[in-house]
Design a protein around this motif. Structure first.
Motif, PDB file in Angstrom:
ATOM      1  N   GLY A 164      11.445   6.328  -4.293  1.00 30.42           N
ATOM      2  CA  GLY A 164      11.492   5.674  -5.585  1.00 30.42           C
ATOM      3  C   GLY A 164      10.986   6.601  -6.673  1.00 30.42           C
ATOM      4  O   GLY A 164      11.166   7.819  -6.603  1.00 30.42           O
ATOM      5  N   ASP A 165      10.321   6.014  -7.681  1.00 31.70           N
ATOM      6  CA  ASP A 165       9.829   6.812  -8.801  1.00 31.70           C
ATOM      7  C   ASP A 165       8.473   7.452  -8.508  1.00 31.70           C
ATOM      8  O   ASP A 165       8.053   8.360  -9.223  1.00 31.70           O
ATOM      9  CB  ASP A 165       9.693   5.936 -10.054  1.00 31.70           C
ATOM     10  N   GLY A 166       7.779   6.963  -7.479  1.00 29.14           N
ATOM     11  CA  GLY A 166       6.487   7.553  -7.169  1.00 29.14           C
ATOM     12  C   GLY A 166       5.614   6.592  -6.392  1.00 29.14           C
ATOM     13  O   GLY A 166       6.069   5.547  -5.896  1.00 29.14           O
ATOM     14  N   LEU A 167       4.334   6.960  -6.304  1.00 26.62           N
ATOM     15  CA  LEU A 167       3.390   6.198  -5.499  1.00 26.62           C
ATOM     16  C   LEU A 167       2.011   6.259  -6.140  1.00 26.62           C
ATOM     17  O   LEU A 167       1.587   7.314  -6.627  1.00 26.62           O
ATOM     18  CB  LEU A 167       3.334   6.787  -4.086  1.00 26.62           C
ATOM     19  N   ILE A 168       1.336   5.110  -6.139  1.00 24.06           N
ATOM     20  CA  ILE A 168      -0.042   5.034  -6.634  1.00 24.06           C
ATOM     21  C   ILE A 168      -0.965   4.794  -5.447  1.00 24.06           C
ATOM     22  O   ILE A 168      -0.740   3.880  -4.650  1.00 24.06           O
ATOM     23  CB  ILE A 168      -0.213   3.866  -7.633  1.00 24.06           C
ATOM     24  N   ILE A 169      -1.984   5.610  -5.333  1.00 20.18           N
ATOM     25  CA  ILE A 169      -3.040   5.372  -4.344  1.00 20.18           C
ATOM     26  C   ILE A 169      -4.314   5.158  -5.139  1.00 20.18           C
ATOM     27  O   ILE A 169      -4.836   6.070  -5.780  1.00 20.18           O
ATOM     28  CB  ILE A 169      -3.170   6.542  -3.357  1.00 20.18           C
ATOM     29  N   SER A 170      -4.787   3.930  -5.126  1.00 19.39           N
ATOM     30  CA  SER A 170      -5.835   3.495  -6.048  1.00 19.39           C
ATOM     31  C   SER A 170      -7.128   3.135  -5.322  1.00 19.39           C
ATOM     32  O   SER A 170      -7.114   2.710  -4.163  1.00 19.39           O
ATOM     33  CB  SER A 170      -5.321   2.278  -6.839  1.00 19.39           C
ATOM     34  N   THR A 171      -8.238   3.283  -6.026  1.00 20.98           N
ATOM     35  CA  THR A 171      -9.503   2.706  -5.584  1.00 20.98           C
ATOM     36  C   THR A 171      -9.536   1.242  -6.033  1.00 20.98           C
ATOM     37  O   THR A 171      -8.750   0.827  -6.896  1.00 20.98           O
ATOM     38  CB  THR A 171     -10.702   3.430  -6.219  1.00 20.98           C
ATOM     39  N   PRO A 172     -10.461   0.435  -5.496  1.00 23.10           N
ATOM     40  CA  PRO A 172     -10.603  -0.929  -6.009  1.00 23.10           C
ATOM     41  C   PRO A 172     -10.898  -0.969  -7.514  1.00 23.10           C
ATOM     42  O   PRO A 172     -10.403  -1.840  -8.224  1.00 23.10           O
ATOM     43  CB  PRO A 172     -11.764  -1.481  -5.181  1.00 23.10           C
ATOM     44  N   SER A 175      -7.740  -0.751  -9.363  1.00 22.54           N
ATOM     45  CA  SER A 175      -6.714  -1.754  -9.049  1.00 22.54           C
ATOM     46  C   SER A 175      -6.234  -2.497 -10.290  1.00 22.54           C
ATOM     47  O   SER A 175      -5.117  -3.019 -10.309  1.00 22.54           O
ATOM     48  CB  SER A 175      -7.234  -2.756  -8.011  1.00 22.54           C
ATOM     49  N   THR A 176      -7.057  -2.537 -11.342  1.00 26.77           N
ATOM     50  CA  THR A 176      -6.654  -3.234 -12.572  1.00 26.77           C
ATOM     51  C   THR A 176      -6.021  -2.283 -13.587  1.00 26.77           C
ATOM     52  O   THR A 176      -5.818  -2.664 -14.742  1.00 26.77           O
ATOM     53  CB  THR A 176      -7.856  -3.947 -13.212  1.00 26.77           C
ATOM     54  N   ALA A 177      -5.704  -1.061 -13.155  1.00 25.14           N
ATOM     55  CA  ALA A 177      -5.082  -0.096 -14.059  1.00 25.14           C
ATOM     56  C   ALA A 177      -3.580   0.011 -13.752  1.00 25.14           C
ATOM     57  O   ALA A 177      -2.884  -0.996 -13.703  1.00 25.14           O
ATOM     58  CB  ALA A 177      -5.799   1.251 -13.929  1.00 25.14           C
ATOM     59  N   TYR A 178      -3.090   1.211 -13.503  1.00 22.27           N
ATOM     60  CA  TYR A 178      -1.658   1.420 -13.251  1.00 22.27           C
ATOM     61  C   TYR A 178      -1.189   0.586 -12.059  1.00 22.27           C
ATOM     62  O   TYR A 178      -0.083   0.039 -12.044  1.00 22.27           O
ATOM     63  CB  TYR A 178      -1.427   2.909 -13.002  1.00 22.27           C
ATOM     64  N   ASN A 179      -2.043   0.468 -11.051  1.00 16.42           N
ATOM     65  CA  ASN A 179      -1.715  -0.338  -9.874  1.00 16.42           C
ATOM     66  C   ASN A 179      -1.299  -1.747 -10.245  1.00 16.42           C
ATOM     67  O   ASN A 179      -0.318  -2.282  -9.724  1.00 16.42           O
ATOM     68  CB  ASN A 179      -2.925  -0.364  -8.933  1.00 16.42           C
ATOM     69  N   LEU A 180      -2.042  -2.365 -11.140  1.00 17.92           N
ATOM     70  CA  LEU A 180      -1.755  -3.742 -11.531  1.00 17.92           C
ATOM     71  C   LEU A 180      -0.417  -3.834 -12.260  1.00 17.92           C
ATOM     72  O   LEU A 180       0.380  -4.742 -12.006  1.00 17.92           O
ATOM     73  CB  LEU A 180      -2.884  -4.277 -12.424  1.00 17.92           C
ATOM     74  N   SER A 181      -0.162  -2.884 -13.160  1.00 14.27           N
ATOM     75  CA  SER A 181       1.091  -2.929 -13.919  1.00 14.27           C
ATOM     76  C   SER A 181       2.299  -2.652 -13.034  1.00 14.27           C
ATOM     77  O   SER A 181       3.423  -3.035 -13.366  1.00 14.27           O
ATOM     78  CB  SER A 181       1.052  -1.923 -15.076  1.00 14.27           C
ATOM     79  N   ALA A 182       2.069  -1.989 -11.881  1.00  9.50           N
ATOM     80  CA  ALA A 182       3.167  -1.717 -10.946  1.00  9.50           C
ATOM     81  C   ALA A 182       3.324  -2.816  -9.897  1.00  9.50           C
ATOM     82  O   ALA A 182       4.103  -2.679  -8.952  1.00  9.50           O
ATOM     83  CB  ALA A 182       2.929  -0.373 -10.251  1.00  9.50           C
ATOM     84  N   GLY A 183       2.588  -3.913 -10.057  1.00  6.98           N
ATOM     85  CA  GLY A 183       2.731  -5.044  -9.152  1.00  6.98           C
ATOM     86  C   GLY A 183       1.762  -5.057  -7.990  1.00  6.98           C
ATOM     87  O   GLY A 183       1.904  -5.855  -7.064  1.00  6.98           O
ATOM     88  N   GLY A 184       0.751  -4.185  -8.034  1.00  3.95           N
ATOM     89  CA  GLY A 184      -0.244  -4.146  -6.972  1.00  3.95           C
ATOM     90  C   GLY A 184      -1.295  -5.218  -7.136  1.00  3.95           C
ATOM     91  O   GLY A 184      -1.397  -5.860  -8.192  1.00  3.95           O
ATOM     92  N   PRO A 185      -2.134  -5.444  -6.111  1.00  3.34           N
ATOM     93  CA  PRO A 185      -3.129  -6.513  -6.150  1.00  3.34           C
ATOM     94  C   PRO A 185      -4.401  -6.114  -6.898  1.00  3.34           C
ATOM     95  O   PRO A 185      -4.738  -4.930  -7.002  1.00  3.34           O
ATOM     96  CB  PRO A 185      -3.443  -6.720  -4.663  1.00  3.34           C
ATOM     97  N   VAL A 186      -5.105  -7.107  -7.418  1.00  2.91           N
ATOM     98  CA  VAL A 186      -6.449  -6.905  -7.949  1.00  2.91           C
ATOM     99  C   VAL A 186      -7.413  -6.949  -6.770  1.00  2.91           C
ATOM    100  O   VAL A 186      -7.395  -7.891  -5.976  1.00  2.91           O
ATOM    101  CB  VAL A 186      -6.819  -7.999  -8.973  1.00  2.91           C
ATOM    102  N   VAL A 187      -8.252  -5.924  -6.644  1.00  2.67           N
ATOM    103  CA  VAL A 187      -9.209  -5.836  -5.538  1.00  2.67           C
ATOM    104  C   VAL A 187     -10.612  -5.750  -6.122  1.00  2.67           C
ATOM    105  O   VAL A 187     -10.848  -4.989  -7.064  1.00  2.67           O
ATOM    106  CB  VAL A 187      -8.915  -4.613  -4.643  1.00  2.67           C
ATOM    107  N   TYR A 188     -11.528  -6.531  -5.564  1.00 10.05           N
ATOM    108  CA  TYR A 188     -12.905  -6.542  -6.068  1.00 10.05           C
ATOM    109  C   TYR A 188     -13.460  -5.121  -6.062  1.00 10.05           C
ATOM    110  O   TYR A 188     -13.370  -4.415  -5.048  1.00 10.05           O
ATOM    111  CB  TYR A 188     -13.764  -7.466  -5.203  1.00 10.05           C
TER     112      TYR A 188
END
Length: 274
Positions: A164-172, A175-188
């Protein structure tokens, strides 16, 4: 006691008056203020080299928005100094102290009435160099019309090839940054895990995945038109495999005791509103 200040890199001149007011409050409570040399030059003031500042202060203050705090936390990570943000931005997920309540916070801070949150940091090994990310690691294509293939292996087995266009590997925390806008979950944010979220995947079966932080990930990209982006701020041409793992020590963020993460989510994401 000494505090090291780093100011928002853009529009620094516009926040000179705000900085001088806050500096006066700190000095009123016998806290010596050191200003980062780059910020100081923009304001026409005297400053201290960033590394020397980090070595000599008791804590670091990021004056700006969340982006400033993220940048400062990543750059100062190796010095193991706690950081707190004074919010001059818009979002304020991480910077929970506003200029109007600096003095109130300092009174409590000097009495030990604050908390330090320890946040997971990502360590990236690329071209035999160690890099760090506080929010996220993004592997992204560099050509609009093309798609990239990213193979992810873990220390246990092959995981997946993302197309696809790429991949995000996020810390918790991220999770409320690019991850969230790409449809990823909010993690405590105080949990320890990797959130793997594909960006515009070629197949709808490619879904976000949360895995434990003790996994070591290896990413390989076949295409030579990809980028490695750390916290949306540091960009590298990606022409080799990268190794991603949890860093040995956490980043330390200073917060008000009263701060409640779920209150922040409700306020910033407008949860519960009709």
């Amino acid at each position: 006691m000494k505090a090291g200040f780093i100011l928002k890199p853009k529009n620094t001149i516009e926040i000179k008056d705000e900085f001088l007011k806050i500096k006066e409050i700190f000095e009123k409570y016998n806290i010596e203020v050191l200003l980062d040399a780059i910020s100081a030059r923009a304001l026409g003031l005297r400053g201290v080299d960033f590394e020397d500042l980090c070595k000599s202060v008791d804590f670091i203050v990021a004056l700006g928005g969340d982006g400033t705090l993220i940048s400062v936390t990543r750059r100062a990570y190796k010095f193991d100094k706690p950081v707190f943000g004074i919010n001059l931005g818009n979002l304020g997920f991480l910077t929970d102290i506003n200029p109007d309540n600096v003095e109130e916070f300092l009174k409590k801070f000097l009495k030990g009435e604050y908390r330090i949150d320890e946040r997971m940091v990502i360590e990236i090994v690329y071209n035999e160099k160690k890099l760090y990310a506080f929010n996220d690691v993004v592997i992204s294509k560099d050509i609009i019309s093309s798609m990239i293939n990213i193979q992810i292996d873990t220390n246990e087995s092959f995981l997946n090839t993302y197309r696809g266009d790429g991949l995000i590997i996020s810390t918790p925390t991220g999770s409320t940054a690019y991850n969230l806008s790409a449809g990823g979950p909010v993690v405590y944010p105080l949990t320890e895990s990797f959130i793997i979220t594909p960006i515009c995947p070629h197949s709808l079966t490619q879904r976000p995945l949360v895995i434990p932080s003790n996994f070591v990930l290896e990413a390989k990209v076949k295409e030579n038109f990809s980028k490695l982006i750390l916290d949306g701020q540091e960009i590298y041409d990606l022409n080799d495999k990268i190794t991603i793992k949890k860093a040995q020590k956490p980043a330390k963020l200073i917060h008000r005791i009263e701060r409640n993460y779920f209150d922040v989510l409700r306020e910033k994401l407008h949860w519960g509103e009709r």
